[in-house]
Motif scaffolding. Structure first.
Motif, PDB file in Angstrom:
ATOM      1  N   UNK A  16       0.846  -1.195   0.000  1.00 15.09           N
ATOM      2  CA  UNK A  16       0.000   0.000   0.000  1.00 15.09           C
ATOM      3  C   UNK A  16       0.883   1.246   0.000  1.00 15.09           C
ATOM      4  N   UNK A  17       1.573   1.516  -1.129  1.00 13.64           N
ATOM      5  CA  UNK A  17       2.507   2.643  -1.182  1.00 13.64           C
ATOM      6  C   UNK A  17       1.804   3.978  -0.978  1.00 13.64           C
ATOM      7  N   UNK A  18       2.542   4.922  -0.426  1.00 11.91           N
ATOM      8  CA  UNK A  18       2.001   6.255  -0.195  1.00 11.91           C
ATOM      9  C   UNK A  18       3.133   7.262  -0.316  1.00 11.91           C
ATOM     10  N   UNK A  19       2.789   8.551  -0.186  1.00 11.31           N
ATOM     11  CA  UNK A  19       3.795   9.599  -0.282  1.00 11.31           C
ATOM     12  C   UNK A  19       3.751  10.283  -1.628  1.00 11.31           C
ATOM     13  N   UNK A  20       4.807  11.031  -1.927  1.00 11.59           N
ATOM     14  CA  UNK A  20       4.878  11.815  -3.160  1.00 11.59           C
ATOM     15  C   UNK A  20       5.785  11.119  -4.170  1.00 11.59           C
ATOM     16  N   UNK A  21       5.328  11.043  -5.409  1.00  7.63           N
ATOM     17  CA  UNK A  21       6.123  10.512  -6.506  1.00  7.63           C
ATOM     18  C   UNK A  21       6.259  11.621  -7.539  1.00  7.63           C
TER      19      UNK A  21
END
Length: 287
Positions: free
Chosen positions: A87-92
């Protein structure tokens, strides 16, 4: 020494200005100045040449910039090892040339699968985006390929054909000597193909007008101002309704490959890995 001081240092180095760095970081200028002075005191050396218009890295500052990038990259890598891989999160942060026909499908599918990721898209020409990836200011970028650089890993996204685009249906190559060429800034892969073709044919264009966005270029072509070169898929609707006309570009200049690049020695976060997996999946689906 605090990790945040290195981030402040990198931002000042990038802008060459305390005031611009403070604005980006949302800090007061006095705080930024104090942190830079503290860093210089701890390292017992000046890091910048200071002048009326701003600050430029001196040799010691350039050394620290390289070390700080490596240090912060390792810190980021450490943080990412504790991420929830499913469940990746954050800014790309992704760069892109403006005329990638496959991008909306990739983004839509990625967003639906990983809604906790915030995608930041930055448009530019290939050369600029390549440098941003090398400098680790972008996680990756869609550019015109192939790219030959020892630090770059790349995956093919789509192959397309380039066409010349005009307002009029009738066209001959001599028109390039009579009418302006409307092109992206230098560093654009499409522009490089056209310039290589013109050089091979001994054609000298009447004038080159540089623009930063696809909308401005194609709108100016539709208004009859000049000629451009662009991937065929990006103007298919406009050709279908007669707004503009497309014209063949000869081999070997007509084929263009869009690739996704990343710095091969940088840490692959779960957000980036899932994004790259989506690119490969969409390519297979389209084949």
């Amino acid at each position: 020494m605090e990790f945040n001081d290195l981030k402040i240092f990198q931002t000042v180095a990038a802008h060459g200005s305390v005031s611009k760095a403070a604005l980006e970081l949302n800090y007061v200028q006095s705080n930024v100045t104090a942190r830079i002075k503290l860093l210089e005191k701890e390292l017992r050396t000046a890091l910048f040449y200071r002048h009326k218009r701003g600050m430029i890295l001196n040799p010691e500052g350039k050394r620290l910039l390289e070390h700080s990038r490596e240090i912060l990259s390792r810190v980021e890598e450490m943080i990412h090892t504790f991420e929830d891989k499913s469940n990746p999160s954050g800014v790309l942060e992704i760069g892109m040339v403006e005329t990638i026909n496959a991008l909306p499908d990739i983004l839509s599918s990625y967003y639906s699968k990983y809604p906790n990721v915030e995608l930041s898209l930055k448009a530019g020409v290939t050369d600029h985006l390549l440098q941003q990836v090398i400098d680790m200011k972008l996680d990756g970028a869609f550019v015109t390929g192939p790219i030959r650089h020892p630090l770059i890993e790349q995956v093919e996204v789509i192959q397309e054909k380039l066409v010349l685009v005009t307002k009029e249906e009738a066209f001959s190559i001599e028109e390039i000597t009579k009418r302006p060429l409307l092109l992206y800034n230098k560093g654009c892969g499409y522009r490089e193909r056209l310039e290589s073709w013109m050089k091979a044919e001994g054609i000298i264009p009447k004038q080159i007008m540089e623009f930063g966005t696809f909308g401005t270029i194609i709108g100016s072509v539709a208004a009859g101002i000049g000629i451009t070169i662009i991937p065929e898929s990006s103007i298919s609707d406009l050709v279908a309704n007669g707004t503009v006309f497309s014209h063949r570009v000869p081999e070997p200049y007509h084929e263009i490959t869009t690739i996704f690049i990343r710095r091969k020695d940088s840490y692959i976060s779960s957000t980036l890995q899932c994004f790259m997996d989506e690119i490969v999946a969409r390519k297979r689906l389209n084949h």
